[in-house]
Design a protein around this motif. Structure first.
Motif, PDB file in Angstrom:
ATOM      1  N   ALA A 123       0.839  -1.201   0.000  1.00 12.88           N
ATOM      2  CA  ALA A 123       0.000   0.000   0.000  1.00 12.88           C
ATOM      3  C   ALA A 123       0.867   1.241   0.000  1.00 12.88           C
ATOM      4  O   ALA A 123       0.552   2.234  -0.645  1.00 12.88           O
ATOM      5  CB  ALA A 123      -0.924  -0.001   1.213  1.00 12.88           C
ATOM      6  N   MET A 124       1.977   1.181   0.730  1.00  8.10           N
ATOM      7  CA  MET A 124       2.843   2.347   0.783  1.00  8.10           C
ATOM      8  C   MET A 124       3.539   2.591  -0.543  1.00  8.10           C
ATOM      9  O   MET A 124       3.854   3.721  -0.886  1.00  8.10           O
ATOM     10  CB  MET A 124       3.867   2.182   1.883  1.00  8.10           C
ATOM     11  CG  MET A 124       3.210   2.451   3.206  1.00  8.10           C
ATOM     12  SD  MET A 124       4.271   2.150   4.567  1.00  8.10           S
ATOM     13  CE  MET A 124       3.100   2.425   5.888  1.00  8.10           C
ATOM     14  N   LEU A 125       3.791   1.530  -1.274  1.00  3.00           N
ATOM     15  CA  LEU A 125       4.423   1.697  -2.572  1.00  3.00           C
ATOM     16  C   LEU A 125       3.393   1.998  -3.655  1.00  3.00           C
ATOM     17  O   LEU A 125       3.720   2.076  -4.825  1.00  3.00           O
ATOM     18  CB  LEU A 125       5.214   0.440  -2.928  1.00  3.00           C
ATOM     19  CG  LEU A 125       6.406   0.161  -2.014  1.00  3.00           C
ATOM     20  CD1 LEU A 125       7.033  -1.176  -2.356  1.00  3.00           C
ATOM     21  CD2 LEU A 125       7.445   1.248  -2.118  1.00  3.00           C
ATOM     22  N   LEU A 155      -4.496   3.661   1.608  1.00  5.91           N
ATOM     23  CA  LEU A 155      -3.372   3.802   2.539  1.00  5.91           C
ATOM     24  C   LEU A 155      -3.888   4.248   3.910  1.00  5.91           C
ATOM     25  O   LEU A 155      -3.402   3.779   4.938  1.00  5.91           O
ATOM     26  CB  LEU A 155      -2.359   4.808   1.985  1.00  5.91           C
ATOM     27  CG  LEU A 155      -1.056   4.931   2.777  1.00  5.91           C
ATOM     28  CD1 LEU A 155      -0.356   3.596   2.911  1.00  5.91           C
ATOM     29  CD2 LEU A 155      -0.114   5.934   2.128  1.00  5.91           C
ATOM     30  N   ILE A 156      -4.890   5.128   3.914  1.00  2.56           N
ATOM     31  CA  ILE A 156      -5.487   5.553   5.178  1.00  2.56           C
ATOM     32  C   ILE A 156      -6.043   4.331   5.894  1.00  2.56           C
ATOM     33  O   ILE A 156      -5.755   4.084   7.065  1.00  2.56           O
ATOM     34  CB  ILE A 156      -6.621   6.572   4.952  1.00  2.56           C
ATOM     35  CG1 ILE A 156      -6.087   7.792   4.215  1.00  2.56           C
ATOM     36  CG2 ILE A 156      -7.268   6.963   6.277  1.00  2.56           C
ATOM     37  CD1 ILE A 156      -7.122   8.851   3.926  1.00  2.56           C
ATOM     38  N   TYR A 157      -6.784   3.537   5.132  1.00  6.10           N
ATOM     39  CA  TYR A 157      -7.401   2.351   5.707  1.00  6.10           C
ATOM     40  C   TYR A 157      -6.329   1.427   6.300  1.00  6.10           C
ATOM     41  O   TYR A 157      -6.443   0.947   7.420  1.00  6.10           O
ATOM     42  CB  TYR A 157      -8.216   1.640   4.619  1.00  6.10           C
ATOM     43  CG  TYR A 157      -8.581   0.231   4.976  1.00  6.10           C
ATOM     44  CD1 TYR A 157      -9.671  -0.024   5.809  1.00  6.10           C
ATOM     45  CD2 TYR A 157      -7.835  -0.837   4.506  1.00  6.10           C
ATOM     46  CE1 TYR A 157      -9.995  -1.316   6.165  1.00  6.10           C
ATOM     47  CE2 TYR A 157      -8.151  -2.133   4.860  1.00  6.10           C
ATOM     48  CZ  TYR A 157      -9.230  -2.370   5.693  1.00  6.10           C
ATOM     49  OH  TYR A 157      -9.537  -3.645   6.051  1.00  6.10           O
ATOM     50  N   LEU A 213      -0.787  14.420   4.950  1.00  4.01           N
ATOM     51  CA  LEU A 213      -1.992  14.602   5.742  1.00  4.01           C
ATOM     52  C   LEU A 213      -2.533  13.254   6.221  1.00  4.01           C
ATOM     53  O   LEU A 213      -3.207  13.149   7.249  1.00  4.01           O
ATOM     54  CB  LEU A 213      -3.030  15.296   4.860  1.00  4.01           C
ATOM     55  CG  LEU A 213      -4.057  16.208   5.491  1.00  4.01           C
ATOM     56  CD1 LEU A 213      -3.387  17.246   6.363  1.00  4.01           C
ATOM     57  CD2 LEU A 213      -4.863  16.894   4.401  1.00  4.01           C
ATOM     58  N   ILE A 214      -2.216  12.219   5.469  1.00  9.93           N
ATOM     59  CA  ILE A 214      -2.701  10.881   5.805  1.00  9.93           C
ATOM     60  C   ILE A 214      -2.232  10.445   7.181  1.00  9.93           C
ATOM     61  O   ILE A 214      -2.963   9.756   7.897  1.00  9.93           O
ATOM     62  CB  ILE A 214      -2.233   9.889   4.712  1.00  9.93           C
ATOM     63  CG1 ILE A 214      -3.092  10.093   3.473  1.00  9.93           C
ATOM     64  CG2 ILE A 214      -2.306   8.455   5.192  1.00  9.93           C
ATOM     65  CD1 ILE A 214      -2.755   9.157   2.350  1.00  9.93           C
ATOM     66  N   ILE A 219      -8.171   8.677  13.289  1.00 12.21           N
ATOM     67  CA  ILE A 219      -9.236   7.701  13.058  1.00 12.21           C
ATOM     68  C   ILE A 219      -9.035   6.436  13.907  1.00 12.21           C
ATOM     69  O   ILE A 219      -9.986   5.914  14.486  1.00 12.21           O
ATOM     70  CB  ILE A 219      -9.313   7.334  11.555  1.00 12.21           C
ATOM     71  CG1 ILE A 219      -9.687   8.570  10.734  1.00 12.21           C
ATOM     72  CG2 ILE A 219     -10.335   6.226  11.328  1.00 12.21           C
ATOM     73  CD1 ILE A 219      -9.598   8.371   9.237  1.00 12.21           C
ATOM     74  N   ALA A 220      -7.787   5.969  13.990  1.00 11.68           N
ATOM     75  CA  ALA A 220      -7.543   4.682  14.653  1.00 11.68           C
ATOM     76  C   ALA A 220      -8.106   4.591  16.078  1.00 11.68           C
ATOM     77  O   ALA A 220      -8.735   3.585  16.420  1.00 11.68           O
ATOM     78  CB  ALA A 220      -6.051   4.368  14.634  1.00 11.68           C
TER      79      ALA A 220
END
Lengths: 433, 285
Positions: free
Chosen positions: A127-129, B39-41, B130-131, B138-139
């Motif tokens: 996901a980071m990539l 990525l946030i998730y 910002l993420i 959120i967590a």
């Protein structure tokens, strides 16, 4: 315009060095600095904030499907350039146009969390990539198979060996499918066979029509993968063109740089409490020489100087020899031949005595490394040139075959020849009916 | 290049990004957050996973912690300190305040340290920064949810029957998230620049507990101080939670106006400040 993947125009990046940047990390420093400016209004101290151009006016173009190598010394601006193109940091001036989805791999295992399992880390790292979850799910088995850690996939990665960790991390990265891939020296990890596997994967990626930008110190890798290369020197494009020509330009640059006094070198890595000050090559009579001779005894002397009034325990002094393309040939290290703890203080030198120097004639380079208690003290790549004059190593009157100058380690061996096939073949043939 | 190009086979419009020095202040670009929603998730998921990995009680800690705190505080402040609770059972009154407070304090400290704590990420991969404070805000909502489950048990014990107001609880949880995000943006961005924040933040959070009506009712605050007191947006959050959870709890909603205004200003200011600092994070961190 349609076939351009990356177009960089006059990219520059400026950093602040020295007092201004290093110490202004607390509020107090900011306040003090402001105070100082107010009180010393007459004698302005503009010199305390040194401006440093990591990149200066860099322009180039990469066509779609092209594999471009970026080479240069430590601190030449390679990583800064990749960071700008990856949007991690922004240029001070200039622009770069990028056409296509970019994935950059500046480090293997970015974002790996030691408490999470291999499986969880695959999803996290991917996901980071910039990989989508669906994509990861689709390629999951492939990734695991490539990494070779199937049996530990549900074990937290903190229990992995460093080799397993790196293999898993690279496996994720190797399955990225961006239109443009930016890679920074990530092939220099893992054991030889895994490196070979990674290299194979990189070749596959470059053949699949993707645009690849790759930074490496390993000229063999660059020459193998790239058609075109850029040589960066002090933040500027020193040479651009066919890989072979650029690599040669780099070798020249190494030669001129390693001529500078070691004490004045700034491209060193480590704590710096022990510093390498000089390297000398001596013959068996302990007379300094400008070149060693193949097959003769030679002494490599490394002078060091420790920070005052301090004693350094468990030291390791080591020097390695690189071929003219930058490939590592062999390493000499105090600890591997003699495990007695080495303590350094004050000034002094360490002699490495090599009987019958087993190198073909040509131009080599030293890489030096000093450490104490497991902490890197002073590490300098391409610290000094090492010239070897070819001589008759085997006492046969023959020199090394052409193409191996400055590039070959000589071994003691012999060969035999006989007519007909060995018995083993005959007996195995007898088994076939 | 004899090999066929993937994109020539299926002609697609290649995305185009121009990298250039950006200096403006109002380039918020919130759409990029949507692009990076996965990525946030995954960061939220990671935070929750990591928090309870290798713990015996696992997620039960999210309930155990506020319950234990509630018991201790009830003994100290109610039994010994005789602090009133507007006529409601003190444990219920206290827990309804601790619920948002645990969330706010946790989200603030996690959000505030989210950038410095992820320094290697910031210098090695690109994503909207910002993420990080966002996912850290959120967590802890997951912990809030679990602590709320424990509260339901507590209400049953004291035979307190919730009313329709409980349905508005998400609204106040949302307000709590806004408050902490607003703070988290400022704190995290300042922390990158000034490491002093690491020392100030825990003190600041501790202080927050006493300037918010967690242990005592707002009615104990002198009338003349109320206006100033209401500027603290956590007061609205806590009062909102109590109003939604405790039947018959009276709230002076006029108090919400100044604090909502403050949240709004701090949040927008935080976004702008964060965005303007974001460009140098990788260089400074």
């Amino acid at each position: 315009m349609g076939n351009v993947a990356i177009r960089a125009e006059h990219l520059s990046k400026r950093y602040q060095l020295g007092v201004g940047a290093v110490q202004h990390n607390t509020l107090r420093d900011h306040l003090m600095h402001g105070l100082r400016i107010l009180t010393r209004r007459g004698t302005t101290q503009s010199g305390s904030d040194t401006l440093f151009w990591a990149l200066k006016d860099v322009s180039f173009e990469v066509k779609r499907g092209e594999v471009l190598g970026i080479i240069g010394h430590n601190g030449a601006g390679k990583s800064t350039l990749l960071k700008i193109l990856s949007r991690i940091t922004q240029p001070t001036t200039g622009t770069a146009d990028i056409y296509g989805r970019v994935s950059s791999l500046l480090e293997v295992g970015t974002g790996f969390h030691s408490e999470l399992t291999g499986r969880e880390n695959i999803f996290l790292n991917a996901a980071m990539l910039g990989m989508r979850r669906q994509e990861v799910r689709r390629k999951f088995d492939e990734i695991v198979a490539f990494s070779g850690v199937e049996d530990f996939i549900d074990t937290p990665v903190k229990r992995y060996s460093s080799g397993m960790y790196v293999r898993l991390a690279f496996a994720v990265a190797a399955h990225l499918e961006p239109e443009i891939l930016i890679v920074d020296e990530v092939l220099a990890v893992g054991d030889a066979s895994f490196q070979q596997k990674c290299l194979g994967k990189m070749e596959e990626v470059s053949r699949s029509g993707r645009t690849v930008l790759i930074v490496s110190h390993n000229m063999t890798v660059i020459e193998g993968l790239c058609e075109r290369a850029i040589l960066l020197e002090k933040g500027q494009v020193a040479k651009v063109g066919k890989t072979r020509e650029v690599v040669e330009g780099y070798a020249d640059a190494i030669r001129s740089q390693s001529g500078t006094a070691i004490e004045a070198r700034r491209d060193r890595v480590g704590v710096g409490e022990i510093l390498l000050t000089r390297i000398e090559v001596l013959d068996s009579n302990r007379h300094p020489v400008s070149a060693a001779i193949t097959g003769r005894d030679v002494i490599i002397r490394m002078y060091y100087r420790c920070a005052k009034a301090k004693e350094f325990l468990n030291c390791r002094v080591s020097i390695s020899v690189n071929g003219h393309k930058g490939q590592d040939l062999f390493v000499l290290s105090t600890d591997i031949v003699d495990p007695t703890p080495l303590t350094l203080r004050g000034e002094g030198y360490v002699d490495f005595i090599l009987p019958e120097l087993p190198l073909t004639g040509g131009a080599y380079f030293f890489q030096s490394y000093l450490e104490s208690n497991g902490r890197a003290q002073d590490w300098i790549k391409n610290v000094a040139p090492f010239s070897v004059l070819d001589a008759d190593y085997y006492g046969t009157g023959n020199l090394c075959p052409p193409g191996w100058e400055g590039n070959g380690v000589l071994l003691r061996y012999r060969w035999e020849s006989s007519e007909g096939l060995p018995d083993a073949t005959v007996s195995s043939r007898a088994h076939v009916h | 290049m004899s090999e066929l190009n993937l994109d020539q086979e299926h002609p697609v419009v290649l995305s185009h990004v121009q990298i250039r020095p950006v200096k403006g202040l109002l380039d918020l670009d919130l759409s990029s957050l949507w692009h990076y929603r996965e990525l946030i998730y995954i960061l939220v998921w990671r935070d929750v996973m990591v928090r309870y990995k290798q713990t015996l009680l696992g997620v039960a800690w999210a309930m155990f912690q506020p319950i234990a705190t509630m018991l201790i505080f009830t003994v100290v402040f109610s039994v010994m300190g005789k602090i009133p609770s507007d006529g409601f059972p003190y444990p219920v009154f206290l827990y309804a305040g601790l619920l948002p407070w645990f969330y706010v304090s946790q989200a603030l400290s996690r959000g505030g340290t989210s950038l410095v704590g992820e320094a290697p990420l910031i210098s090695k991969v690109y994503f909207p920064r910002l993420i990080l404070p966002l996912s850290a805000t959120i967590a802890p909502l997951i912990d809030l949810l679990l602590a709320f489950v424990a509260f339901v048990g507590l209400m049953a014990w004291f035979e307190v029957m919730p009313t329709w107001r409980i349905l508005l609880l998400p609204l106040f949880a949302g307000l709590a998230a806004m408050v902490t995000l607003a703070g988290g943006l400022w704190i995290s961005a300042l922390y990158v620049r000034y490491r002093d924040v690491g020392h100030i933040l825990p003190m600041f959070i501790q202080l927050g507990m006493f300037v918010s009506p967690i242990l005592y009712p707002v009615s104990k605050v002198p009338e003349s101080w109320r206006t100033l007191y209401a500027l603290n947006p956590i007061v609205s959050v806590v009062e909102g939670f109590r109003w939604a959870l405790i039947p018959g709890f009276q709230v002076d909603f006029s108090m919400f106006v100044p604090s909502l205004g403050i949240v709004f200003v701090v949040l927008i200011g935080g976004l702008i400040y964060f965005r303007s600092m974001e460009r140098t994070f990788a260089d400074v961190i």
